[in-house]
Write a protein that holds these residues in place. Sequence first.
Motif, short mmCIF file in Angstrom:
data_model
loop_
_atom_site.label_atom_id
_atom_site.label_comp_id
_atom_site.label_asym_id
_atom_site.label_seq_id
_atom_site.Cartn_x
_atom_site.Cartn_y
_atom_site.Cartn_z
N THR A 1 48.95 27.12 51.73
CA THR A 1 47.81 27.48 52.19
C THR A 1 47.71 28.90 51.92
O THR A 1 46.56 29.63 51.59
N VAL B 1 44.59 30.61 49.84
CA VAL B 1 43.79 31.64 50.36
C VAL B 1 43.77 32.63 49.41
O VAL B 1 42.53 33.36 49.13
N THR C 1 41.34 31.10 46.28
CA THR C 1 40.05 31.02 46.65
C THR C 1 39.12 32.22 46.97
O THR C 1 38.17 32.41 46.56
N ALA C 2 39.82 33.45 47.62
CA ALA C 2 39.13 34.46 47.96
C ALA C 2 38.98 35.27 46.73
O ALA C 2 37.89 35.91 46.68
N ALA D 1 39.22 26.45 57.11
CA ALA D 1 40.07 27.53 56.42
C ALA D 1 39.42 27.74 55.28
O ALA D 1 39.29 29.10 55.14
N GLY D 2 38.63 26.89 54.58
CA GLY D 2 38.02 27.15 53.34
C GLY D 2 36.67 27.87 53.53
O GLY D 2 36.45 28.91 53.17
N THR E 1 37.68 31.63 54.73
CA THR E 1 38.17 32.39 53.48
C THR E 1 36.85 32.82 52.80
O THR E 1 36.65 33.87 52.37
N SER E 2 35.96 31.88 52.42
CA SER E 2 34.79 31.98 51.61
C SER E 2 33.92 33.00 52.30
O SER E 2 33.33 34.16 51.67
N ALA F 1 35.75 36.49 52.19
CA ALA F 1 35.85 37.18 50.94
C ALA F 1 34.65 37.60 50.35
O ALA F 1 34.44 38.74 49.73
#
Length: 842
Positions: free
Chosen positions: A279, A283, A286-287, A373-374, A377-378, A381
Amino acid sequence: MRPLSNGLARAAVRFKPSAFAGTFIALAVAAAIVSACGILLETGIRASVPPQRYAGAPVVIAADQRVHYVIGHGDGRSDESEQVPDRARLDASLVATAARAPGAAAAAPDVTFPLRTAHGSLTGHGWGAAPFTGVALASGAAPRDGEAVLSPGAARATGTGVGGRITVTAPDGRHTFRVSGVTRKAGSADGDGLTAWFTDHRARALSGHPTTVDAVLVRPRPGTTPDRLAAHLERAVKGGAHSPRVHTGGGRGAIEEPALANARETLMGLGGSFGGIATAVAVFTTAGTVALSVGQRGREVALLRAIGATPRQIRRSVAAEALLVAPLAGAAGLPPGYGLAHWWFGQLKEKGAIPGPVELSVSWIPLVTAVGAGLLTSLLAGLMAARRPARIPPGRALGEAAVERLRPGVIRTVLGVAALVGGIVMTGVAASASGDDAANAALGVVMLFMLAVALLGPVIARLCAWLIGLPLRAGPVSAHLASANSRANARRLASAITPIVLAMAFSSTLVFMHTSEDHAGDRQRRAGIVADQVISAPDGLPSGTAARAGSVRGVAASVGLLRTGVLVPVGSGDGRWLRTASTQGVSGSGRDLAAVQDLDVRKGRLDALGPGRVAVDALLAKAAHTRIGQRLALHLPDGTRISPTVVAIYGRGLGIAELTLPRTALAGHVTSSFDSDVLVRDAEGADRKAVAAALGRLGEQVTDRDGYAAAQDEDRKLNAWANTVMAAVLGGFAAVAAVNTLVMTVLDRRRELGTLRLIGTTRRQVLGMVRWEALLVATAGIALGTAIALATLVPMMRGLTGEDPYVPPLTYAGFAGAAVALGLAATALPARAALRRTTPKP
């Protein structure tokens, strides 16, 4: 204000879908990884098996299968526990205690133990438990002393019926019984498997535990519920040895299937510990991808500010984009995530790490968590990336969109330096620690250094561009352009380097940790086994095998080995815990053992080994803070606590066994007390082939020391497979992120590539520049990832094996080659596509 922001977001997604494709892919892959780990974690938490043999026993009493201990003091005091390596048992007197409890109609002992026959293995039980486990006679009568009842499968396998005789081999030798009956085929494992029943007294003697039982099965009287009877039994057995526990309902299955506890720990370790690392990697990557996507539209944000858009509208637009893309991407990643979890779970079950009745548990919790979580994070960020363009004046924002700002943010720099310093400090801590303390500290090293790379990315990228660019500046035009571009666009370079660093660091750490342990263990094992012959059998050897081998002409020494595990307290202070240590119980004297094993004794004397004494591996002794002459408190395989005196410390525990005890200290505390192997040393001048032939007449498999050492490597296959899969998951995810980022950066440079063509740069020179940039990115990522992996592996391996890590050259070359190949492919293809669209007209 809100409709304008939402409209901007929808327009951006609708008219520039390529700008969001990279973000969509990163979020989808992250959701797949997080949901797969979450499903495994939930399965571990919910894992259970329905009672099968115990289905007809409403109440079951069994010993507590965990060893409890306390760490800390005062307010920091906490109770911890560890699963026993084998099985804890109850005193047989509890059967009478349970039978006298209010509401109890009947109680019976249950024991399960392995036996061998000339036709294969059998499972033994006491007949008293038969009425509770759905077993009934098809012919004959219940067993009396000297008699046995067979299941239909056992009767067919041995070719024996009622009135015949069957010879079984128990750990203490061979016994012959008259077959008094055959059970009818039933739905339970007892009815269909290869099973034999004996009188309860004889069953306990054959099991090697004459005064204990595995469980007590209790049936309530009419009108008494199982729960009410359980309450009476809890009061009756309270305070008994090994903390008796009373089970009803689904709890009976866990007692019947002891492997469930280890399976739950495996699943929770994969889903929790590895899932946490996965995870964090998700993160990070993806960030970075989201920040790159937003940063690439800095010019658009500046133009919106110039025509009157407020900072709040810009932030709302970025948030709306996240709300539009992230949920869809997360939903797209859930089916692959479930497929990965299903495959992973199936492989673990196939390899025997999970009992067959356990099923994969899937609920909405891990799925929603992965998508959430996605989304979070999106959102964060994107807002962080848009914060500065939305806040500064429009003219300044246009300038920064055209030329990259050189000075990094203060907060980001401070946090990055703190992570870097923390990683250096943790490296020192890991280097000064030993055993598992070093391994645990080393895991913090890789996470802190990765955080430092993510936060200090532009600074590190500019430094890498300067160093690696030195030889490029002396090269052809395309190489010089690549060097200049990399120095001028450090943020873009950092976005491409970070995923490669992640892939190299985590994959190298996981894979080379295993290769290092294997290399050290194999070397110790091959040097430590000095026996000329090794006798073994798939189901173990009776305890008398060593004595029979010793009587063979030409044999100078023979030692039987009983292999198991014990719990040893390691660590210090509040970090003290119980660790399972590999253990061998040896027959004969320490002098005999020295004739067949060279343990590399460093302190003490191996010939002092005897009752109440133990020899310890040097690394384990250091981790347990013990030395010669001290007592080492440990828990035997069934949880029994003993404190033998340390008489020798040796150096080959990783390859042979971390603890060496007399066989008699272990035999009564394991389910199967068959010897694992018998090591034989030939007499001087003896004919080795003749000795091997004579030993073969004992009816067992005989190999030489090299064949034995190679066979022992099979025991590590599950760990190797698990590490490889984890490396593939993390490395694969980071590789996808790296390719995704590189493609995004190249496609965003259409204007730049077109300008280069317009001022006279040839197509070949532009493509060469892109290739040189890809090589620079791959080289920087490989170098940084390797450095982080080595900073993690060196203290970890010195603590676990006492040696430096072993890195197979071909494996490392494969990792590096894959990183370079991915970098070249991910830049060359989109660059060619971009040039086709921007080719200047003559």
